[in-house]
Design a protein around this motif. Structure first.
Motif, PDB file in Angstrom:
ATOM      1  N   GLU A  41       0.818  -1.215   0.000  1.00 41.02           N
ATOM      2  CA  GLU A  41       0.000   0.000   0.000  1.00 41.02           C
ATOM      3  C   GLU A  41       0.857   1.272   0.000  1.00 41.02           C
ATOM      4  O   GLU A  41       0.393   2.336  -0.387  1.00 41.02           O
ATOM      5  N   ALA A  42       2.091   1.171   0.435  1.00 44.92           N
ATOM      6  CA  ALA A  42       2.986   2.336   0.478  1.00 44.92           C
ATOM      7  C   ALA A  42       3.433   2.777  -0.910  1.00 44.92           C
ATOM      8  O   ALA A  42       4.033   3.841  -1.055  1.00 44.92           O
ATOM      9  N   TYR A  43       3.124   1.967  -1.931  1.00 42.49           N
ATOM     10  CA  TYR A  43       3.653   2.230  -3.270  1.00 42.49           C
ATOM     11  C   TYR A  43       2.576   2.373  -4.344  1.00 42.49           C
ATOM     12  O   TYR A  43       2.801   2.037  -5.496  1.00 42.49           O
ATOM     13  N   TYR A  44       1.433   2.903  -3.964  1.00 46.01           N
ATOM     14  CA  TYR A  44       0.381   3.203  -4.937  1.00 46.01           C
ATOM     15  C   TYR A  44       0.300   4.705  -5.161  1.00 46.01           C
ATOM     16  O   TYR A  44       0.331   5.486  -4.210  1.00 46.01           O
ATOM     17  N   LEU A  45       0.172   5.093  -6.427  1.00 43.98           N
ATOM     18  CA  LEU A  45      -0.092   6.493  -6.759  1.00 43.98           C
ATOM     19  C   LEU A  45      -1.539   6.815  -6.401  1.00 43.98           C
ATOM     20  O   LEU A  45      -2.426   5.998  -6.622  1.00 43.98           O
ATOM     21  N   GLN A  52       1.857  12.315  -9.850  1.00 44.83           N
ATOM     22  CA  GLN A  52       2.526  11.877 -11.076  1.00 44.83           C
ATOM     23  C   GLN A  52       3.662  10.912 -10.777  1.00 44.83           C
ATOM     24  O   GLN A  52       4.168  10.242 -11.665  1.00 44.83           O
ATOM     25  N   GLY A  53       4.077  10.877  -9.519  1.00 51.19           N
ATOM     26  CA  GLY A  53       5.142   9.986  -9.084  1.00 51.19           C
ATOM     27  C   GLY A  53       5.089   9.851  -7.579  1.00 51.19           C
ATOM     28  O   GLY A  53       4.407  10.614  -6.903  1.00 51.19           O
ATOM     29  N   LEU A  54       5.815   8.851  -7.060  1.00 48.00           N
ATOM     30  CA  LEU A  54       5.867   8.640  -5.617  1.00 48.00           C
ATOM     31  C   LEU A  54       7.055   9.394  -5.030  1.00 48.00           C
ATOM     32  O   LEU A  54       8.175   9.253  -5.505  1.00 48.00           O
ATOM     33  N   SER A  55       6.799  10.132  -3.993  1.00 48.90           N
ATOM     34  CA  SER A  55       7.799  10.961  -3.352  1.00 48.90           C
ATOM     35  C   SER A  55       8.840  10.127  -2.607  1.00 48.90           C
ATOM     36  O   SER A  55       8.494   9.232  -1.840  1.00 48.90           O
ATOM     37  N   VAL A  56      10.110  10.432  -2.861  1.00 48.56           N
ATOM     38  CA  VAL A  56      11.224   9.818  -2.136  1.00 48.56           C
ATOM     39  C   VAL A  56      12.273  10.897  -1.861  1.00 48.56           C
ATOM     40  O   VAL A  56      12.349  11.899  -2.568  1.00 48.56           O
ATOM     41  N   ASN A  57      13.062  10.676  -0.824  1.00 50.83           N
ATOM     42  CA  ASN A  57      14.162  11.581  -0.502  1.00 50.83           C
ATOM     43  C   ASN A  57      15.476  10.906  -0.876  1.00 50.83           C
ATOM     44  O   ASN A  57      15.605   9.682  -0.777  1.00 50.83           O
ATOM     45  N   ILE A  58      16.436  11.711  -1.287  1.00 51.64           N
ATOM     46  CA  ILE A  58      17.727  11.205  -1.741  1.00 51.64           C
ATOM     47  C   ILE A  58      18.646  11.048  -0.530  1.00 51.64           C
ATOM     48  O   ILE A  58      18.939  12.016   0.181  1.00 51.64           O
ATOM     49  N   LEU A 105       4.742   4.650 -12.615  1.00 43.83           N
ATOM     50  CA  LEU A 105       3.703   3.815 -12.003  1.00 43.83           C
ATOM     51  C   LEU A 105       2.334   4.168 -12.568  1.00 43.83           C
ATOM     52  O   LEU A 105       2.025   5.345 -12.750  1.00 43.83           O
ATOM     53  N   PRO A 106       1.491   3.172 -12.814  1.00 44.39           N
ATOM     54  CA  PRO A 106       0.118   3.464 -13.233  1.00 44.39           C
ATOM     55  C   PRO A 106      -0.762   3.680 -11.999  1.00 44.39           C
ATOM     56  O   PRO A 106      -0.420   3.244 -10.897  1.00 44.39           O
ATOM     57  N   TYR A 107      -1.884   4.337 -12.197  1.00 42.51           N
ATOM     58  CA  TYR A 107      -2.901   4.402 -11.146  1.00 42.51           C
ATOM     59  C   TYR A 107      -3.596   3.049 -11.071  1.00 42.51           C
ATOM     60  O   TYR A 107      -3.860   2.423 -12.102  1.00 42.51           O
ATOM     61  N   LEU A 117       1.190  -5.339  -9.069  1.00 46.82           N
ATOM     62  CA  LEU A 117       2.470  -6.017  -9.254  1.00 46.82           C
ATOM     63  C   LEU A 117       3.639  -5.104  -8.871  1.00 46.82           C
ATOM     64  O   LEU A 117       4.524  -5.495  -8.109  1.00 46.82           O
ATOM     65  N   LEU A 118       3.631  -3.879  -9.387  1.00 49.76           N
ATOM     66  CA  LEU A 118       4.734  -2.955  -9.106  1.00 49.76           C
ATOM     67  C   LEU A 118       4.770  -2.562  -7.631  1.00 49.76           C
ATOM     68  O   LEU A 118       5.847  -2.477  -7.036  1.00 49.76           O
ATOM     69  N   ALA A 119       3.610  -2.348  -7.017  1.00 58.73           N
ATOM     70  CA  ALA A 119       3.565  -2.016  -5.589  1.00 58.73           C
ATOM     71  C   ALA A 119       4.140  -3.167  -4.761  1.00 58.73           C
ATOM     72  O   ALA A 119       4.914  -2.948  -3.825  1.00 58.73           O
ATOM     73  N   ASP A 120       3.779  -4.397  -5.124  1.00 60.95           N
ATOM     74  CA  ASP A 120       4.315  -5.572  -4.421  1.00 60.95           C
ATOM     75  C   ASP A 120       5.836  -5.667  -4.577  1.00 60.95           C
ATOM     76  O   ASP A 120       6.554  -5.924  -3.608  1.00 60.95           O
ATOM     77  N   LEU A 121       6.328  -5.471  -5.796  1.00 60.03           N
ATOM     78  CA  LEU A 121       7.768  -5.581  -6.046  1.00 60.03           C
ATOM     79  C   LEU A 121       8.556  -4.474  -5.343  1.00 60.03           C
ATOM     80  O   LEU A 121       9.638  -4.727  -4.806  1.00 60.03           O
TER      81      LEU A 121
END
Length: 132
Positions: A41-45, A52-58, A105-107, A117-121
């Motif tokens: 669930e942490a990886y769904y748009l 438009q993308g999932l926020s991450v910090n570098i 990532l797709p909605y 699939l992508l959220a799981d991976l």
């Protein structure tokens, strides 16, 4: 064409595959209480937020604690390697010195099977490195 192509924006260099990014885990249900692992669930748009993308910090410019401190409530910070994200056919596009977005990532509303699939991976690649 008015769409901005971040990948060709010379302001921010592309991240190398070995770079680490952090995903702030802002909801309690994003962490499995039994296993301590990141949930998909942490990886769904969120389409309703027009993400438009999932926020991450570098990681090279932001510690896990600094990442968590950007939010009123943070239940954990997960670590991902940029190369692993790219192996899934996605990309990590920097939009500031310390922030990037996981792009491609797709909605779930548009392509449930691929989004799941992508959220799981992505969740499988995640490693929690900070919790309050």
């Amino acid at each position: 064409m008015n769409e901005q192509d971040f990948s060709s924006d010379p302001e921010f260099e592309p991240l190398p595959n070995r770079a680490i990014v952090y995903r702030a885990l802002l909801r309690k249900q994003w962490i499995d209480e039994d296993t301590g692992l990141v949930q998909s669930e942490a990886y769904y748009l969120r389409k309703n937020k027009n993400e438009q993308g999932l926020s991450v910090n570098i990681a090279s410019v932001c510690s896990p604690e600094q990442c968590a401190a950007k939010f009123r409530t943070c239940y954990g910070v997960a670590r991902l390697e940029v190369g692993g994200i790219r192996e899934l056919g996605l990309d990590v596009i920097p939009d500031s010195i310390s922030h990037a977005e996981i792009a491609g990532l797709p909605y779930a509303e548009d392509d449930t099977e691929r989004a799941d699939l992508l959220a799981d991976l992505l969740a499988q690649q995640s490693q929690i490195i900070w919790q309050p």
